[in-house]
Write an enzyme that holds these catalytic residues in place. Structure first.
Site, short mmCIF file in Angstrom:
data_model
loop_
_atom_site.label_atom_id
_atom_site.label_comp_id
_atom_site.label_asym_id
_atom_site.label_seq_id
_atom_site.Cartn_x
_atom_site.Cartn_y
_atom_site.Cartn_z
N ASP A 142 -17.54 -62.26 -62.56
CA ASP A 142 -17.56 -63.09 -63.75
C ASP A 142 -19.00 -63.28 -64.24
O ASP A 142 -19.84 -63.88 -63.55
CB ASP A 142 -16.93 -64.44 -63.41
CG ASP A 142 -16.72 -65.34 -64.61
OD1 ASP A 142 -17.34 -65.11 -65.66
OD2 ASP A 142 -15.92 -66.29 -64.48
N GLU A 164 -26.09 -56.48 -69.49
CA GLU A 164 -24.99 -55.98 -70.31
C GLU A 164 -23.69 -56.54 -69.74
O GLU A 164 -23.37 -56.33 -68.57
CB GLU A 164 -24.94 -54.46 -70.33
CG GLU A 164 -23.83 -53.92 -71.23
CD GLU A 164 -23.82 -52.40 -71.35
OE1 GLU A 164 -22.95 -51.88 -72.07
OE2 GLU A 164 -24.66 -51.74 -70.71
N ASP A 195 -13.43 -58.26 -75.56
CA ASP A 195 -12.03 -58.46 -75.90
C ASP A 195 -11.94 -59.42 -77.09
O ASP A 195 -12.43 -60.54 -77.02
CB ASP A 195 -11.27 -59.03 -74.70
CG ASP A 195 -9.76 -58.97 -74.87
OD1 ASP A 195 -9.28 -59.09 -76.01
OD2 ASP A 195 -9.06 -58.81 -73.85
#
Length: 248
Positions: free
Chosen positions: A129, A77, A152
């Site tokens: 990251d 996830e 985002d």
């Protein structure tokens, strides 16, 4: 001099402020770290549980997922916010491991606290990251699924290049997903949903699970998140996309 928060961890035995350091190339990032206050409970969870259930995405070694999750199939996830939905999915499906990656320290602490409180041992929290995690630290064909919920949207046109769901990301993701594994995306930003559908449909390594080639209804296993509820209250439409990695 780099900002102090990037070089001095607030939790010495917890998540590193910049785990990959400078040994990986600079590139356009699809995320931006949010520096918000860590509550006492979240901080205590980080101190107590990070060494057991947390890992830094430093890019130095390949993770043995079978060892990390005691042989469970593993879903990655990417971006879990405060972790409520992740914890719920882990509780509902204890036979699946969830490797939850994010850069938000309060959310990391909150998810660890929720996992401990609910006795969910099938969660691991990855700090850093997700691109480096996929590229450097996960073996080919090792994931049973991937979830990207409410990334985002980078709504300004000049920022669209920062959106995560792009052809290059899908090519990388496909190498780490086992054949037949599903990439599940969800967004309440309609222009981003249309872009996701376009790039996923065009990618040779993925096929839509919907026979009509469109969006999917929200599957029962994806909880209604607080963020999603806020979007629905504002009249936003939520789109789910479930695409299967092809067998080629």
């Amino acid at each position: 001099m780099p900002p102090k928060w990037r070089t001095e961890p607030r939790f010495p035995d917890g998540p590193a402020p910049d785990p990959a350091g400078s040994h990986h190339e600079r590139r356009i990032r699809s995320f931006q770290p949010r520096r918000s206050r860590v509550t006492t409970g979240q901080g205590e969870a980080l101190k107590r549980l990070w060494g057991t259930w947390g890992l830094d995405i430093d890019g130095h070694k390949v993770i043995d997922l079978k060892e990390l999750f005691d042989g469970l199939p593993v879903v990655l996830e990417i971006g879990f916010g405060m972790g409520e939905a992740t914890a719920q999915m882990a509780a509902d499906d204890p036979g699946t491991g969830i490797l939850a990656a994010d850069v938000h320290t309060p959310g990391q602490g909150n998810l660890l606290a929720l996992a401990e409180r609910g006795g969910m041992t099938n969660i691991r929290v990855a700090n850093g990251d997700a691109i480096i995690l996929l590229r450097e630290m996960l073996p080919p064909d090792s994931l049973a699924g991937m979830r990207v919920y409410f990334p985002d949207p980078w709504p300004k046109a000049r920022h669209h290049k920062r959106r995560l769901i792009q052809p290059d990301f899908l090519t990388l993701a496909a190498t780490r997903l086992a054949p037949g594994a599903v990439l599940h995306c969800a967004t309440d930003w309609e222009p981003y949903a249309e872009q996701m559908l376009e790039v996923l449909t065009a990618h040779p390594d993925f096929e839509n699970t919907r026979p009509d080639g469109g969006f999917s209804p929200r599957p029962a296993f994806r909880p209604l998140t607080r963020f999603e509820g806020q979007g629905l209250d504002k009249g936003h439409l939520v789109h789910d996309l479930l695409f299967r990695r092809t067998e080629n």
